[in-house]
Design an enzyme around this catalytic site. Structure first.
Site, short mmCIF file in Angstrom:
data_model
loop_
_atom_site.label_atom_id
_atom_site.label_comp_id
_atom_site.label_asym_id
_atom_site.label_seq_id
_atom_site.Cartn_x
_atom_site.Cartn_y
_atom_site.Cartn_z
CG HIS A 22 -25.22 71.83 98.00
ND1 HIS A 22 -25.45 72.52 99.34
CD2 HIS A 22 -24.14 71.90 97.57
CE1 HIS A 22 -24.34 73.09 99.43
NE2 HIS A 22 -23.32 72.95 98.70
CG ASP A 30 -8.31 54.46 85.95
OD1 ASP A 30 -8.64 53.41 86.25
OD2 ASP A 30 -7.15 55.09 86.38
CG ASP A 69 -20.00 71.75 98.20
OD1 ASP A 69 -20.53 73.46 98.60
OD2 ASP A 69 -20.52 71.04 98.93
CG MET A 79 -6.16 56.76 93.75
SD MET A 79 -6.45 55.42 92.86
CE MET A 79 -8.10 55.01 93.07
CE1 TYR A 118 -9.88 51.96 94.13
CE2 TYR A 118 -8.66 50.66 95.78
CZ TYR A 118 -9.02 51.21 94.49
OH TYR A 118 -8.12 50.72 93.29
CE1 TYR A 136 -2.61 55.54 92.11
CE2 TYR A 136 -1.12 54.91 90.26
CZ TYR A 136 -1.27 54.68 91.29
OH TYR A 136 -0.61 53.90 92.28
#
Length: 152
Positions: A22, A30, A69, A79, A118, A136
């Site tokens: 958890h 990609d 979650d 992104m 990142y 993206y």
């Protein structure tokens, strides 16, 4: 092949999804994402692959077994496009639809600036590279919990 398990979920991916706890995060990315170099910095330490499919198809497979979650506001992250953070390209709209299907309701897909993405990715449990060639097509997901029978 296993019954009711999406055939895209290979043994390595299933192992990682089961091993995550958890609050652990995973990246689905990609083909342009620096997947191998970032994966080496994750908890798992190596790159996982679901090749030859779109990001949305990979997300469909992963979210068929992974709960998101509900304790955090950013359990699903995309992104952002550099210089256009509010724009949501088709690849991200497709993943949004996959998330909503998996969760059975509208679920927020939170945008994060590229370099911040990142950084978050480096702290993930694992990275799963897909065959997504559109720009993206990079996402972070936080694993939730499955309640015991009876929901308590």
């Amino acid at each position: 092949m296993l019954k009711t398990i999406d055939p895209l979920l290979n043994a390595d991916v299933l192992y990682a999804l089961q091993a995550m706890g958890h609050g652990d995060r995973l990246v689905i990315c990609d083909t342009n994402f620096p997947a191998d170099s970032i994966a080496r910095q994750t908890v798992l330490g190596r790159l996982l692959r679901i090749d030859n499919v779109s990001a949305a198809r990979a997300v469909d497979a992963v979210l068929s077994v992974l709960p998101l979650d509900t304790f955090v506001e950013d359990a699903a992250i995309r992104m952002e496009i550099v210089g256009q953070p509010q724009e949501v390209p088709p690849v991200q709209r497709e993943v949004q639809a996959a998330i909503d299907r998996a969760e059975g309701k509208s679920w927020p897909l939170v945008g994060v600036e590229r370099h911040a993405f990142y950084e978050k990715a480096r702290g993930a449990y694992c990275v799963i590279a897909t065959g997504e060639r559109r720009f993206y097509g990079c996402f972070l997901f936080t694993k939730g919990v499955i309640p015991p029978d009876g929901g308590q």
